[in-house]
Design a protein around this motif. Structure first.
Motif, short mmCIF file in Angstrom:
data_model
loop_
_atom_site.label_atom_id
_atom_site.label_comp_id
_atom_site.label_asym_id
_atom_site.label_seq_id
_atom_site.Cartn_x
_atom_site.Cartn_y
_atom_site.Cartn_z
N UNK A 17 5.74 1.67 -13.37
CA UNK A 17 5.10 2.15 -12.15
C UNK A 17 5.38 1.16 -11.03
N UNK A 18 5.60 1.72 -9.84
CA UNK A 18 5.86 0.87 -8.70
C UNK A 18 4.54 0.31 -8.20
N UNK A 19 4.55 -0.96 -7.87
CA UNK A 19 3.34 -1.60 -7.40
C UNK A 19 2.92 -1.07 -6.03
N UNK A 20 1.61 -1.03 -5.82
CA UNK A 20 1.07 -0.64 -4.52
C UNK A 20 1.29 -1.79 -3.54
N UNK A 21 1.07 -1.51 -2.26
CA UNK A 21 1.40 -2.47 -1.20
C UNK A 21 0.72 -3.82 -1.39
#
Length: 227
Positions: A17-21
């Motif tokens: 999963x791509x990390x949030x900002x």
């Protein structure tokens, strides 16, 4: 800027999963952006626990990069200091936290030869929000200190934090000492830390393990028969 993807295990297979900002800003050690995003989330009324979770994803990614020798020890330490600043900013969101029923005591400490305290301190904050009386033994805590604390407080729960896998033996030693003191049947042992899993839980002789602070809190509320 290189975007980082966090690997996790679910549904019988590994996914990414791509990390949030905010998580990504922590990976980048971008302090200005981190504080800007935290401030925006606070002003928007975000749940502080959800903010902490995003931060933990970033911290976990920093730990992975350190283990992969892509980050230096100085960068790992810097991320920890940033996280402590974030927790300081979030404290007012938890309201006026008071110690709870003196019978609902929880002893917590980081095991001997391990000085990591970020996860431990998150758990302590959330326990206080729930009204528990928390006895924080600090870091690098010997088995004897855990035993002494159980005798002095009559606590039903001992929570042991451990991030380094080479200290599993010391964690097992804590539970051995508690058993030798005739106290094992009187307390439940909850362990936590990124390296913990079901096998570690069985090896050290703990009752529960939790990779997330909120799950650990749920176990402790169950032990004290809180809803």
């Amino acid at each position: 800027m290189q975007y980082y993807y966090l690997q996790f295990y679910t549904g019988g297979k590994f996914k990414m999963k791509m990390l949030k900002a905010l998580s990504q800003a922590i990976v980048d050690l971008d302090e200005d952006k981190i504080h800007k995003l935290v401030k925006e989330k606070i002003e928007a009324g975000n749940d502080p626990v959800s903010i902490i979770k995003e931060c933990k994803d970033g911290m976990r990614a920093v730990g992975d990069l350190f283990n992969e020798k892509k980050y230096l020890l100085s960068e790992l330490i810097m991320s920890g200091e940033i996280f402590k600043d974030i927790m300081y900013d979030l404290e007012p969101l938890f309201g006026n936290v008071e110690q709870g029923d003196k019978g609902d005591v929880i002893i917590i400490g980081t095991v001997k030869d391990d000085i990591h305290d970020i996860g431990k301190d998150i758990v302590i904050t959330l326990l206080k929000v729930e009204g528990f009386t928390v006895v924080d033994l600090g870091v690098d805590v010997s088995a004897e200190k855990f035993v002494e604390a159980v005798k002095e407080t009559g606590a039903k729960i001992v929570a042991i934090s451990c991030l380094l896998s080479n200290t599993f033996f010391n964690m097992k030693g804590v539970i051995t000492k508690i058993t030798e003191a005739g106290l094992r049947e009187k307390v439940k042992i909850v362990i936590g830390g990124a390296a913990c899993n079901d096998e570690v839980c069985k090896y050290v002789g703990a009752d529960y393990y939790a990779l997330e602070a909120t799950l650990g809190i749920d176990y402790m509320k169950k032990i004290y028969e809180r809803s």
